[in-house]
Design an enzyme around this catalytic site. Structure first.
Site, PDB file in Angstrom:
ATOM      1  N   GLU A  50      -3.760 -29.879   9.814  1.00 44.31           N
ATOM      2  CA  GLU A  50      -3.760 -29.880   8.193  1.00 44.31           C
ATOM      3  C   GLU A  50      -4.651 -31.451   7.797  1.00 44.31           C
ATOM      4  O   GLU A  50      -5.396 -30.967   6.738  1.00 44.31           O
ATOM      5  CB  GLU A  50      -2.603 -29.491   7.807  1.00 44.31           C
ATOM      6  CG  GLU A  50      -1.927 -28.123   8.058  1.00 44.31           C
ATOM      7  CD  GLU A  50      -0.577 -27.908   7.481  1.00 44.31           C
ATOM      8  OE1 GLU A  50      -0.451 -26.809   6.874  1.00 44.31           O
ATOM      9  OE2 GLU A  50       0.209 -28.505   7.734  1.00 44.31           O
ATOM     10  N   GLU A  57       3.867 -23.513  13.496  1.00 44.86           N
ATOM     11  CA  GLU A  57       4.881 -23.318  12.406  1.00 44.86           C
ATOM     12  C   GLU A  57       5.755 -22.053  12.702  1.00 44.86           C
ATOM     13  O   GLU A  57       6.903 -22.249  12.392  1.00 44.86           O
ATOM     14  CB  GLU A  57       4.528 -23.641  10.921  1.00 44.86           C
ATOM     15  CG  GLU A  57       4.259 -25.152  10.459  1.00 44.86           C
ATOM     16  CD  GLU A  57       2.827 -25.567  10.901  1.00 44.86           C
ATOM     17  OE1 GLU A  57       2.419 -26.360  10.357  1.00 44.86           O
ATOM     18  OE2 GLU A  57       2.203 -24.662  11.531  1.00 44.86           O
TER      19      GLU A  57
END
Length: 265
Positions: free
Chosen positions: A119, A139
């Protein structure tokens, strides 16, 4: 705010107009605890505020870029409104609170680059990866979702199918795949990623700073608000830049066939 009296989780060093920002928790594969997140935010704030700084280079000390979040430290601090991680004077490195650093960021990654590492790449402007880098947006395997920008940026950078392939499985992928998708702009032999990232940053820093920042801002505006909004802003930005001291320096360099030395005014 977290205790920052221990060994810094993030190092900063100036190299001319470039700010080197180093993740500094190598014994934990640079897993990000709250102290690291806060110190990284403060480093971005320094880059943004200091007119003498034109580009940031984010890298990691040790063999790995980041193992992602240190959930044992971070999870208990996630409140009803999410995670507070930007102290006064800081700027959110992932730009998830509506603010972005105004200057370009070049990222150098190696080894393990998980979750928030991807990210941060998506939030940066140029990414150089060592050929040994292993990525994963995992995640979903931890029963949470990406909250640092993957859900809003991954598909735009890599295409919908590519983003879903990796975000929904949590599978690992290599530097060649990251380069194919456009998350990474260059792949270099392991150990050369920081040198190459610094070289790219120095090339950016040699250009007219106001023009670089205006170009970055207009490109971001096109992504966030659409091409029409960005196009509407262009005439006034062009006039502003054309009236700058750097524009005169650039024209003189063109006429004399010399290298310009821009001053950021």
């Amino acid at each position: 705010m977290s205790d920052t009296t221990a060994m810094p989780r993030v190092t900063t060093e100036r190299d001319g107009h470039v700010l080197l920002i180093g993740l500094n928790r190598p014994d934990k594969r640079n897993a990000a605890d709250v102290a690291m997140l806060e110190q990284l935010s403060l480093a971005y704030g320094e880059l943004d505020r200091d007119d003498d700084l034109r580009v940031g280079v984010v890298f990691a000390h040790g063999d790995h870029f980041t193992a992602g979040l240190d959930l044992a430290d971070v999870a208990p601090r996630i409140g009803p409104e999410g995670l507070a991680m930007v102290p006064e004077g800081g700027i959110h490195p992932w730009g998830m609170d509506g603010t972005r650093v105004r200057k370009p960021v070049v990222l150098a990654v190696q080894g393990t680059c998980l979750t928030l590492g991807i990210e941060l790449a998506l939030a940066s402007d140029v990414v150089v990866a060592a050929d040994d880098t292993v990525f994963a947006q995992l995640e979903v395997a931890r029963a949470i979702l990406p909250f640092g920008g993957a859900t809003t940026r991954f598909a735009g950078a890599a295409g919908w199918g590519n983003a879903m392939r990796w975000m929904l499985t949590g599978d690992r992928f290599d530097a060649a795949e990251a380069h194919r998708m456009g998350i990474v702009q260059e792949v270099v032999p392991a150990g050369e990623q920081l040198q190459r990232a610094r070289a790219v940053a120095q090339r950016i820093a040699a250009q007219a700073p106001l023009a670089v920042q205006a170009t970055l801002a207009n490109a971001r505006l096109a992504v966030s608000e659409g091409e029409a909004a960005a196009a509407a802003r262009l005439p006034s930005e062009l006039v502003r830049l054309a009236q700058s001291e750097d524009a005169r320096i650039g024209m003189q360099a063109f006429l004399t066939r010399t290298e310009p030395e821009f001053v950021g005014r």
